[in-house]
Design an enzyme around this catalytic site. Structure first.
Site, PDB file in Angstrom:
ATOM      1  N   ASP A   1      -6.545  -2.511  -3.965  1.00 31.76           N
ATOM      2  CA  ASP A   1      -6.382  -2.392  -2.516  1.00 31.76           C
ATOM      3  C   ASP A   1      -7.756  -2.503  -1.863  1.00 31.76           C
ATOM      4  OD1 ASP A   1      -5.259  -1.736   0.112  1.00 31.76           O
ATOM      5  OD2 ASP A   1      -3.527  -1.059  -1.048  1.00 31.76           O
TER       6      ASP A   1
ATOM      7  N   HIS B   1      -5.121  -6.689   1.917  1.00 30.83           N
ATOM      8  CA  HIS B   1      -5.490  -5.537   1.084  1.00 30.83           C
ATOM      9  C   HIS B   1      -6.469  -5.956  -0.010  1.00 30.83           C
ATOM     10  CE1 HIS B   1      -2.870  -2.424   2.793  1.00 30.83           C
ATOM     11  NE2 HIS B   1      -1.973  -3.376   2.975  1.00 30.83           N
TER      12      HIS B   1
ATOM     13  N   GLU C   1       1.243  -6.419   4.877  1.00 31.69           N
ATOM     14  CA  GLU C   1       0.228  -6.096   5.872  1.00 31.69           C
ATOM     15  C   GLU C   1      -0.998  -7.011   5.785  1.00 31.69           C
ATOM     16  OE1 GLU C   1       1.069  -1.332   6.268  1.00 31.69           O
ATOM     17  OE2 GLU C   1      -0.154  -1.986   4.580  1.00 31.69           O
TER      18      GLU C   1
ATOM     19  N   TYR D   1       9.026   7.587   0.830  1.00 30.83           N
ATOM     20  CA  TYR D   1       7.563   7.575   0.697  1.00 30.83           C
ATOM     21  C   TYR D   1       7.128   9.028   0.478  1.00 30.83           C
ATOM     22  CZ  TYR D   1       6.177   2.744   1.646  1.00 30.83           C
ATOM     23  OH  TYR D   1       5.955   1.392   1.545  1.00 30.83           O
TER      24      TYR D   1
ATOM     25  N   ASP E   1       4.322  10.361  -0.062  1.00 33.02           N
ATOM     26  CA  ASP E   1       3.105  10.892   0.577  1.00 33.02           C
ATOM     27  C   ASP E   1       3.447  11.482   1.950  1.00 33.02           C
ATOM     28  OD1 ASP E   1       3.699   8.203   1.348  1.00 33.02           O
ATOM     29  OD2 ASP E   1       1.685   7.961   2.193  1.00 33.02           O
TER      30      ASP E   1
ATOM     31  N   THR F   1      -1.526   7.209  -2.383  1.00 31.11           N
ATOM     32  CA  THR F   1      -2.447   8.301  -2.706  1.00 31.11           C
ATOM     33  C   THR F   1      -3.680   8.392  -1.791  1.00 31.11           C
ATOM     34  OG1 THR F   1      -3.594   6.930  -4.336  1.00 31.11           O
ATOM     35  CG2 THR F   1      -1.769   8.285  -5.147  1.00 31.11           C
TER      36      THR F   1
HETATM   37  C1  ACM Z   1       3.306  -0.610   2.145  1.00 28.85           C
HETATM   38  O1  ACM Z   1       3.627   0.565   2.357  1.00 28.85           O
HETATM   39  N1  ACM Z   1       2.305  -1.178   2.805  1.00 28.85           N
HETATM   40  C2  ACM Z   1       4.025  -1.398   1.185  1.00 28.85           C
END
Ligand code: ACM
Length: 542
Positions: free
Chosen positions: A173, A244, A306, A397, A399, A448
């Site tokens: 990333d 990313h 993204e 998700y 997190d 994370t």
């Molecule tokens: C993502 O949460 N950008 C796949």
């Protein structure tokens, strides 16, 4: 007659109690018919140290065998006073039967060393079980915070304890590149560490002033793959591209569009993306070749989420590519790029796996889509004929914060309680039977940015991952009250396994992170944002 067992998670299809119990003794033997030997070795190693029962090979006691009459991942577990029989439709089925057997023993049997001499008694019963979905996945983001191999292996063991079977490993990333690639040493020399990390979510502009880094060697990754395979987990690697990519561009600025800067310390999305010239494509192909060498599974993740087009709008080489390929504009560059990657993977006999942004402009034929931007992209993906893994942020998700308690550590995203995760169903309403068949299953994603240690991962993942496991293993029409009644006994198992789960009563004082403030979101606001983000998909669908 024993009452049907009520504390297994995920809940099996059918549990029938019968009279008496089986007692595991130091003399109990374990035998495996052809095809089940490896599972017997695993069970021996799992149970031996804590129970003091070495389970020597031999007849009587526990017997494992393949039963072609059972569904591929299904099993039949028959416990009688005379012995335990585990039949599985495949070795994976036998393995899941063995996992259930572990849950039937007292929690002390799950520890790594003996704290008790038993008795190791299992009530007599017959369990027939099989999963609803073939993809029961969990994503671990080892890019934002690196996790040592030992923590990844432990996480795999916890995933399979809940009968999950896919580990999606997010390896790269903007904030870090975690995979060694032969011939590209700067990816790890430069790209695998950042000078500092943002503390808390964006908007607070706090940093910890501490370098963070780490990467996996090829040997490390081969170990992860082999450890997972022995536990019937497929590791699906992801190298996120063309966005990313700031860590890779920091290492090799020629891959970018003029950016010459460091690995990103802030969270959020970098505008510094790959260029679309021949060298950048060759780079991607070389990285994917290595990934294919290390990861044997059919699916190879290329990310695709993204990716801002800002740099491409101003780049002469992007404009040249647009002209040469007859594209309508910068927005068509990513689909063009993704199609080239799919072609390359096909030469290696692999299929492309990407986030739902790859649907914009048409995903390559045969691509499998990870649908994350709310629930709508799952529907869009199947209507475009793609197999899909449902992982909507607003449902799975992990997190995202677990409650409105201000003491939740770095509370981000929408509130996702245990009950919310339990309510998730990978198949959206309104799909035809053939469309629903394209939904391979579901996946919980453990990002994370705010989870810098295995301890923080435990807190975010558990017990919500237990609820998630039940949603992808069990049939629809689940019962949260029943799950909640089984959970305390299961938490005792997690205690024995050393899992630092979030207490059901909420965060403890020491869970709070006043140094790392979050940014809680409300669901209505997020839904509006997701509607906007997926507008492009709706235009394609209509
Ligand atoms: C993502 O949460 N950008 C796949």
């Amino acid at each position: 007659m024993n009452e049907p067992v009520t504390s297994l998670i995920p809940l099996p299809r059918a549990v029938n109690g019968s009279a008496g119990s089986f007692r595991l003794e130091t003399t109990t033997s374990l035998s495996a018919d052809p095809g089940a030997e490896a599972v017997s070795g695993w069970l021996r190693a799992a149970l031996g140290p804590a129970t003091g029962c070495p389970l020597p090979p031999g007849e009587g006691g526990i017997r494992m065998r393949l039963d072609p009459g059972l569904p591929p991942e299904g099993y039949l577990l028959d416990v009688t006073p005379a012995g335990v029989h585990i039949g599985g439709g495949s070795a994976a089925g036998v393995f899941y039967g063995a996992q259930t057997l572990r849950q039937l023993l007292p929690p002390a049997a799950l520890r790594r060393a003996a704290i008790s001499a038993g008795p190791w008694e299992i009530p007599a019963q017959r369990i027939t079980d099989e999963p609803r979905f073939a993809w029961r996945g969990v994503l671990l983001d080892v890019a934002r915070h690196f996790m040592p191999v030992s923590d990844v292996l432990r996480f795999i063991d916890l995933a399979v304890f809940h009968k999950l079977n896919v580990l999606h490993l997010h390896l790269t990333d903007d904030q870090g590149w975690r995979i060694e690639v032969p011939g590209l040493p700067r990816l790890t020399e430069v790209g695998s560490w950042r000078s500092a990390s943002m503390l808390g979510s964006r908007g607070h502009e706090r940093y910890d002033g501490r370098p963070h880094g780490g990467y996996y060697t090829t040997a490390d990754l081969r170990e992860i793959v082999a450890f997972a395979a022995a536990r019937h987990i497929t590791v699906v690697p992801e190298v996120d591209m063309p966005g990313h990519m700031q860590a890779a561009i920091a290492a090799y600025p020629e891959l970018g569009n003029g950016f010459a800067g460091p690995v990103r310390s802030a969270w959020g999305i970098s505008e510094h993306v790959l260029n679309v010239g021949p060298e950048a494509l060759d780079f991607c192909r070389a990285v994917l070749d290595h990934v294919c060498d290390v990861f044997p599974g059919e699916l190879i993740g290329i990310g695709g989420d993204e990716c801002p087009t800002t740099e491409w709008r101003d780049s002469p080489s992007a404009r040249q590519r647009i002209r040469a390929e007859g594209l309508a504009g910068p927005h068509e560059l990513q689909p063009w790029f993704t199609a080239r990657l799919a072609e390359h993977l096909a030469t290696r006999g692999r299929r492309l796996f990407g986030w739902d942004e790859i649907l914009a402009g048409g995903a390559p034929p045969g691509a499998v889509v990870a649908a994350w931007r709310g629930r709508a992209p799952t529907t869009h993906a199947v209507r475009a004929g793609h197999q899909v893994v449902a992982c909507p942020d607003i449902a799975v998700y992990l997190d995202y914060r677990q409650s409105d308690d201000p003491g939740e550590p770095t509370p981000v995203g929408t509130r996702l309680t245990l009950a919310d995760v339990f309510a998730f169903d990978p198949v959206p309403d309104g799909l035809s039977e053939s469309e629903a068949a394209l939904v391979l299953g579901g996946q919980a994603n453990v990002w994370t940015e705010h989870l810098e240690s295995a301890r923080r991962v435990d807190y975010q993942a558990f017990p919500r991952l237990c609820a998630f496991a039940e949603t992808v293993w069990g049939p629809p029409g689940r019962d949260f009250a029943g799950f909640s009644a089984r959970l305390p006994a299961h938490l005792a198992r997690l205690d024995a396994l050393g899992v630092g789960y979030r207490p059901l009563t909420g965060p403890r004082p020491w869970d709070a992170r006043p140094d790392a403030p979050g940014h809680p979101r409300d669901l209505a606001g997020r839904l509006a944002e997701l509607h906007e983000m997926t507008a492009g998909l709706r235009r394609v669908a209509t």
